[in-house]
Design a protein around this motif. Structure first.
Motif, short mmCIF file in Angstrom:
data_model
loop_
_atom_site.label_atom_id
_atom_site.label_comp_id
_atom_site.label_asym_id
_atom_site.label_seq_id
_atom_site.Cartn_x
_atom_site.Cartn_y
_atom_site.Cartn_z
N LYS A 58 8.50 33.10 -26.20
CA LYS A 58 9.37 34.17 -26.46
C LYS A 58 8.83 35.46 -25.68
CE LYS A 58 10.83 32.93 -31.23
NZ LYS A 58 10.57 33.20 -32.71
N ALA A 59 7.61 35.58 -25.43
CA ALA A 59 6.90 36.79 -24.64
C ALA A 59 7.05 36.53 -23.29
CB ALA A 59 5.37 36.51 -24.97
N ALA A 60 6.97 35.29 -22.85
CA ALA A 60 7.54 35.08 -21.50
C ALA A 60 9.08 35.49 -21.00
CB ALA A 60 7.23 33.61 -20.82
N TYR A 110 -7.34 38.74 -25.70
CA TYR A 110 -8.17 37.90 -24.89
C TYR A 110 -7.46 36.99 -23.83
CZ TYR A 110 -6.42 33.63 -27.75
OH TYR A 110 -5.70 32.95 -28.27
N GLY A 111 -6.32 37.45 -23.46
CA GLY A 111 -5.69 36.63 -22.39
C GLY A 111 -4.54 37.71 -21.78
N ALA A 112 -4.16 37.32 -20.60
CA ALA A 112 -3.06 38.00 -19.94
C ALA A 112 -2.53 37.04 -18.82
CB ALA A 112 -3.42 39.27 -19.41
N LYS A 113 -1.06 36.81 -18.88
CA LYS A 113 -0.45 35.91 -18.09
C LYS A 113 0.83 36.34 -17.67
CE LYS A 113 -0.25 31.49 -19.42
NZ LYS A 113 -0.31 30.08 -20.26
N LYS A 114 1.49 35.71 -16.56
CA LYS A 114 2.84 35.70 -16.06
C LYS A 114 2.80 37.30 -15.73
CE LYS A 114 7.53 34.75 -16.69
NZ LYS A 114 8.36 33.70 -16.85
N ILE A 115 2.15 37.66 -14.50
CA ILE A 115 2.31 39.11 -14.09
C ILE A 115 3.63 39.14 -13.06
CG2 ILE A 115 0.69 38.94 -12.48
CD1 ILE A 115 0.28 42.05 -12.95
N GLN A 116 4.69 39.90 -13.45
CA GLN A 116 5.90 39.94 -12.81
C GLN A 116 6.05 41.27 -12.07
OE1 GLN A 116 6.31 36.36 -12.69
NE2 GLN A 116 8.76 36.78 -12.50
N PHE A 130 3.89 41.68 -17.90
CA PHE A 130 3.17 40.62 -18.06
C PHE A 130 3.04 40.45 -19.69
CE2 PHE A 130 0.05 44.01 -17.76
CZ PHE A 130 -0.77 44.01 -18.92
N TYR A 131 2.32 39.53 -20.20
CA TYR A 131 2.18 39.41 -21.42
C TYR A 131 0.78 38.85 -21.92
CZ TYR A 131 2.81 34.21 -21.33
OH TYR A 131 2.76 32.94 -21.11
N THR A 132 0.30 39.48 -22.99
CA THR A 132 -1.24 39.18 -23.54
C THR A 132 -1.05 38.45 -24.84
OG1 THR A 132 -3.36 40.21 -23.84
CG2 THR A 132 -1.08 41.14 -24.76
N ILE A 133 -2.27 37.86 -25.14
CA ILE A 133 -2.45 36.98 -26.38
C ILE A 133 -3.46 37.94 -27.19
CG2 ILE A 133 -3.29 34.74 -27.25
CD1 ILE A 133 -2.93 33.92 -24.04
N SER A 156 6.00 45.01 -26.33
CA SER A 156 7.13 44.29 -27.39
C SER A 156 6.67 44.20 -28.57
CB SER A 156 6.97 43.15 -26.53
OG SER A 156 6.10 42.16 -26.95
N GLU A 157 7.59 43.74 -29.36
CA GLU A 157 7.42 43.20 -30.76
C GLU A 157 6.15 42.19 -30.65
OE1 GLU A 157 10.27 40.33 -32.64
OE2 GLU A 157 11.32 41.12 -30.80
N GLU A 158 5.80 41.78 -31.69
CA GLU A 158 4.68 40.69 -31.79
C GLU A 158 5.30 39.46 -31.88
OE1 GLU A 158 2.27 41.56 -35.26
OE2 GLU A 158 1.52 43.58 -34.20
N PHE A 159 5.32 38.50 -30.88
CA PHE A 159 6.03 37.14 -30.83
C PHE A 159 5.00 35.90 -31.47
CE2 PHE A 159 8.12 39.64 -27.06
CZ PHE A 159 9.20 39.57 -27.83
N ASP A 160 5.69 35.26 -31.92
CA ASP A 160 4.67 34.01 -32.58
C ASP A 160 4.82 32.93 -31.63
OD1 ASP A 160 7.75 33.25 -32.74
OD2 ASP A 160 7.61 32.72 -34.89
N THR A 161 5.50 32.87 -30.56
CA THR A 161 5.45 32.03 -29.45
C THR A 161 5.23 32.41 -28.06
OG1 THR A 161 7.54 31.71 -28.86
CG2 THR A 161 6.90 30.02 -30.78
N GLU A 162 4.49 31.79 -27.21
CA GLU A 162 4.43 32.22 -25.73
C GLU A 162 5.69 32.21 -25.09
OE1 GLU A 162 0.79 31.37 -22.73
OE2 GLU A 162 0.95 30.09 -24.28
#
Length: 195
Positions: free
Chosen positions: A180-182, A3-9, A112-115, A172-178
């Motif tokens: 870590k994904a960033a 339901y989300g996607a952020k930080k496209i590099q 990028f990362y997703t939620i 990536s693995e499943e991160f518990d914080t945003e």
């Protein structure tokens, strides 16, 4: 459920020796492509089947290529030029962005990362990384203000290639914080030493 996607590099391949058969590509200076709205992935596979004795005996499925339809709220002229090879300004002081048939987009990497929401209501964060892509701008639409206002996102299409080393996509693995994904995104799309 995503339901989300952020930080496209995005980062271009490094100027010297960007690809080898023993390591993922090396990159130049990364840039953020703006507020990410949407990424739609299409993967094209080659499928060949072999039958014998009236039954399927062999099936070969291999990656051919892929495409990413990316929408951001805004792409600067500088980033558009870097991504597509378009001409930005000239020696006479002109600052226009000019597109032409001879533009050559560079290879680069995209992340990028997703939620993701689990069915139990908890959420986690996952990074997505494409080591070798090439971009082109999509057509734009322009509308006058009438009874309503229409917002049009900036649209890019990236062709996905398989690099000389490794796979065409990493999750990536499943991160518990945003955070870590960033950090994972930053680590994937970082400038090589001396690159």
């Amino acid at each position: 459920m995503h339901y989300g996607a952020k930080k496209i590099q995005w980062a271009p391949f490094a100027a010297t020796n960007p690809e080898t058969t023993t390591a993922l590509p090396k990159y130049g200076t990364p840039v953020n492509l703006g507020a990410l709205n949407k990424v739609t992935e299409t993967i094209n596979l080659i499928r060949v089947s072999g039958h014998g004795d009236n039954v399927l005996k062999v099936q070969i499925v291999e990656f051919k290529d892929g495409s990413l339809a990316v929408e951001t709220l805004y792409i600067s002229n500088e980033n558009a030029a870097s991504l597509t090879g378009a001409e930005l300004g000239t020696t006479d002081g002109d600052k226009d962005l000019k597109f032409g048939s001879n533009d050559t987009a560079p290879y680069g990497g995209l992340a990028f990362y997703t939620i993701i929401m689990r069915d139990d209501g908890t959420k986690y964060y996952q990074g997505i990384f494409y080591p070798k892509v090439k971009a082109n701008m999509e057509g734009e639409s322009y509308e006058t203000k009438g009874d309503s206002i229409v917002l049009n996102n900036a649209k890019l299409t990236f062709t996905v290639f398989e690099p000389l080393y490794g796979k065409y996509k990493h999750k990536s693995e499943e991160f518990d914080t945003e955070a870590k994904a960033a950090a994972w995104v930053d680590e994937k799309i970082k400038a090589a030493a001396g690159g």
